[in-house]
Design an enzyme around this catalytic site. Structure first.
Site, PDB file in Angstrom:
ATOM      1  CD  GLU A  28      -1.758  17.476  72.974  1.00  0.00           C
ATOM      2  OE1 GLU A  28      -1.867  16.234  72.982  1.00  0.00           O
ATOM      3  OE2 GLU A  28      -2.637  18.241  73.413  1.00  0.00           O
ATOM      4  CG  ASP A  29       2.126  20.672  69.566  1.00  0.00           C
ATOM      5  OD1 ASP A  29       1.073  20.710  70.234  1.00  0.00           O
ATOM      6  OD2 ASP A  29       3.228  21.019  70.014  1.00  0.00           O
TER       7      ASP A  29
END
Ligand code: MN
Length: 733
Positions: free
Chosen positions: A82-83
């Protein structure tokens, strides 16, 4: 409230090494540690700390739960997709498929937006959470992730604190409880309590603090007494005091309406021993020594709670009447109580690279579905085996859970498509759907949705709308019904158009034949006609005419025959000239639209008869004169025209009119014309004939008194059939 524990690299690995010694596993964990640290290098948390601190904490908490190496690795890596935009393939290549799947699972769940706090939504959110996770390890990582985020919630905005805390209380805490993560659940609940209701939180906390001091000596004395007692009988055991967490005290105070000092089990004394038998023996000694409170003995060893919690609970009184709750259990039971199902599988994940089989085994061991029972209401728990199957079907087979971009969870049967979703959102959204975006990608409306999909519907006002094909695309009966209703409506509208068209075709055909539609197109006549052609009703007949599926010639023939025969039913003798008392003509059966008692009379120029299309002409001082609608004398005088209509059919009213016959002169022509007039029951009121200058042709003007236009039409058409007659027409003077 603040957990100030600072985890270091050393602490983390020390914790891991307390139960993992396999060098391959340790190497893998080390690699994940370095990898995550590198990937998150430039990211910071709201607290200002490096982002990696979060991951190290998640890894550390997982290690305290004795999670397996893959779970630890996935915990460290859980935010890389996600990051840091790390693709799943890379994780699979660098680590293994199991770890990549776990990270993907955590990432997907992280995208769920639990925005609504309604009860129903919360229940659905728990279901979607579990259905999406599929692997219990994903849930454990997610719970630990949330735990650490809740511990560090102070750095976020007050709005975000309340949102996170209420989501945690409604979705995460029940799941933690149901999977038996007692410690995590308690800590999360207290954190939520702290952020959601600070006033009561501090109130309860200070009460506990005060009571603690007051009772500490008492508890210490009881612990000493029990220690002496059990030592006398050579048990292996440990005994300690446990305090109830704040939120559960608060709940007991509010839901059970108890005062703080009425809650007995604020402090429990826990005895942890070796075997089940020891537990019962210890219970026996304790009850022999202290007076048990009736009705307070609970044997969760013989009958474990559904989240697999096992223990014996009893409440005893000391010599001075002080009340204590005592919990007796084995070490294994204690770890299950603290760590839930994790206690069962943590040591068994063990070996690397055979994870799929391991996973199966873990799931079986955990009685995964068994835990699901706790997702249900109490009333549904009566037949656990039956329910087990239902839940399994419900969650993994029968239903899927998808979301709107705003995080609204929609439950749909398995096999549903974006179109089902659209109709569930709103009927109009369904009708106007032209496409859908699932997880950010444009997909056709017949795509099969899956749990966790984020679905968006594209609509257009210019959409062609539902079609028969859509019925094959949708799965829900809800959507099916909406589409069917729509199609039915369209069908009805089309049908109505065809019916109107049919009416117009018939009217045109009648006009072509000089037949006045007023006489043929009344409801009763048409219903009868429809019956003659075996149609259900006149609308069906008009539809058939509109679709051009019946012969117009036959229609007209039947229609005119019907009228003729109706007329033939009259008493002929009564109608012959001179055989009856004639009524003066001009007693009009007329009515001006919307006006009563209006002076109204028949115009002398065109002399309309009953059934003719007529208009009223407003004269100066002579009321309304009624003309035939096509009378040239009123043409272009719209401003003085007024709608008039014939009153109900009354055969006693009669009307005079002139007809002109053009023919080649011959013997008996006049007499033949008069015979026809008599045949058709009209009264002959006057007759003039004039031989034209060519001496061959003749015009005969005939004034007749008739009942209606139809009678006149029949009369005229039969004169037209006479030998040598060329033309018959109404006269306008
Ligand atoms: Mn995280």
């Amino acid at each position: 409230m603040k957990n100030k524990l600072v985890v270091t690299r050393e602490m983390f690995f020390d914790q891991v090494k307390t139960y993992i010694s396999d060098p391959d596993s340790l190497a893998l964990i080390e690699k994940a540690y370095e990898y995550a640290e590198e990937k998150h290098r430039n990211q910071r948390r709201k607290s200002g700390e490096p982002y990696f601190v979060h991951l190290m904490n998640v890894g550390y908490i997982l290690a305290t739960l004795h999670a397996g190496p893959q779970t630890i690795c996935a915990g460290l890596l859980h935010d890389t997709m996600e990051d840091c935009d790390v693709p799943k393939e890379e994780l699979e290549k660098e680590f293994d498929r199991d770890i990549a799947n776990l990270v993907e699972g955590v990432t997907k769940i992280g995208r769920l937006a639990f925005s609504d706090d309604k009860e129903y939504e919360a229940a659905n959110h728990r279901k979607i959470f579990i259905a999406m996770a599929r692997d219990v390890r994903v849930i454990i990582i997610k719970l630990v992730d949330r735990l650490h985020n809740m511990r560090t919630l102070e750095y976020t905005s007050p709005e975000s604190q309340v949102r996170k805390a209420s989501e945690t209380l409604q979705v995460y805490c029940p799941i933690a409880h149901r999977l038996g993560f007692g410690d995590i659940k308690n800590e999360l609940e207290d954190l939520c309590f702290y952020y959601l209701d600070p006033v009561h939180y501090h109130e309860v906390a200070s009460l506990v603090e005060a009571k603690k001091r007051e009772r500490q000596a008492m508890i210490d004395r009881m612990i000493n007494d029990i220690t002496d007692l059990l030592k006398e009988h050579d048990f292996k055991f440990r005994v300690f005091g446990r305090s109830k967490h704040l939120y559960s005290i608060y709940k007991k105070m509010t839901t059970k309406n108890k005062r703080f000092d009425e809650i007995f089990d604020l402090y429990a004394i826990r005895i942890v021993t070796e075997t089940e038998l020891n537990c019962y023996e210890i219970l026996g000694y304790i009850h022999a020594r202290y007076r048990p409170m009736p009705g307070r003995l609970k044997d969760y060893i013989a009958m474990p709670k559904v989240n697999m919690y096992q223990s014996i609970h009893t409440t005893i009184l000391d010599e001075e009447g002080n009340i204590f709750e005592v919990q007796i259990r084995t070490e294994e039971m204690d770890s299950v109580a603290e760590q839930g199902i994790a206690a069962h599988w943590s040591y068994k994940e063990g070996k690397l690279y055979n994870s799929e089989r391991e996973q199966k085994e873990i799931e079986n061991k955990l009685s995964w579905y068994h835990d699901m029972i706790n997702m249900l209401d109490d009333s549904e728990r009566e037949h656990p085996n039956e329910m087990l199957n239902t839940i399994q079907k419900d969650i993994f087979e029968a239903n899927i859970y998808v979301m709107s971009p705003k995080g609204r969870v929609i439950e749909l049967p398995n096999g549903s498509t974006p179109l089902d979703f659209a109709y569930r959102i709103h009927t109009e959204v369904g009708h106007n759907a032209i496409g859908s975006i699932v997880n950010g990608a444009l997909v056709p409306l017949n795509t099969k949705l899956q749990t966790g999909d984020v679905v968006q519907i594209r609509t257009s006002k210019q959409a062609t709308g539902p079609s028969e094909d859509w019925l094959k695309i949708v799965k829900t009966s809800h959507a099916k019904n909406k589409i069917k209703n729509y199609l039915q409506k369209v069908e009805e509208e089309k049908r109505k158009e065809v019916i109107v068209k049919g009416e117009k075709i018939l009217a045109d055909e009648l006009k072509k034949r000089d037949l006045d539609e007023k006489n043929y197109m009344d409801r009763a006549t048409l219903e009868k006609l429809a019956g003659q052609f075996n149609f259900k009703d006149y609308q069906d007949l008009m539809y058939a005419i509109g679709m051009k599926s019946v012969s117009m010639v036959q229609i007209i023939e039947k229609l005119t025959n019907q009228k003729r025969s109706a007329l033939e039913g009259f008493d002929l003798s009564r109608l012959f000239m001179g055989n009856r008392k004639t009524k003066p003509a001009g007693k009009t059966g007329l009515q001006v639209e919307g006006i009563d008692n209006m002076k109204i009379s028949i115009a002398g120029c065109c002399m309309p008869v009953y059934g003719d299309e007529i208009v009223g002409y407003i004269t100066k001082g002579q009321g309304v004169k009624v003309h035939r609608a096509d009378c040239p004398n009123v043409r272009g005088q719209q401003s003085r025209l007024i709608a008039v209509h014939w009153e109900e059919d009354d055969t006693t009213k009669q009307y005079d009119c002139w007809i002109k016959v053009e023919a080649t002169d011959r013997n008996f022509l006049i007499s033949d014309i008069v015979t026809v007039v008599a045949q058709y029951k009209a009264q002959l009121m006057g007759i003039n004939s004039e031989v034209l200058p060519d001496k061959v042709n003749v015009t005969v003007d005939v004034k007749v008194r008739v009942n209606n236009a139809e009678q006149l039409r029949l009369l005229m058409s039969n004169i037209r059939k006479l030998d040598s007659v060329d033309e018959v027409a109404r006269v306008i003077k």
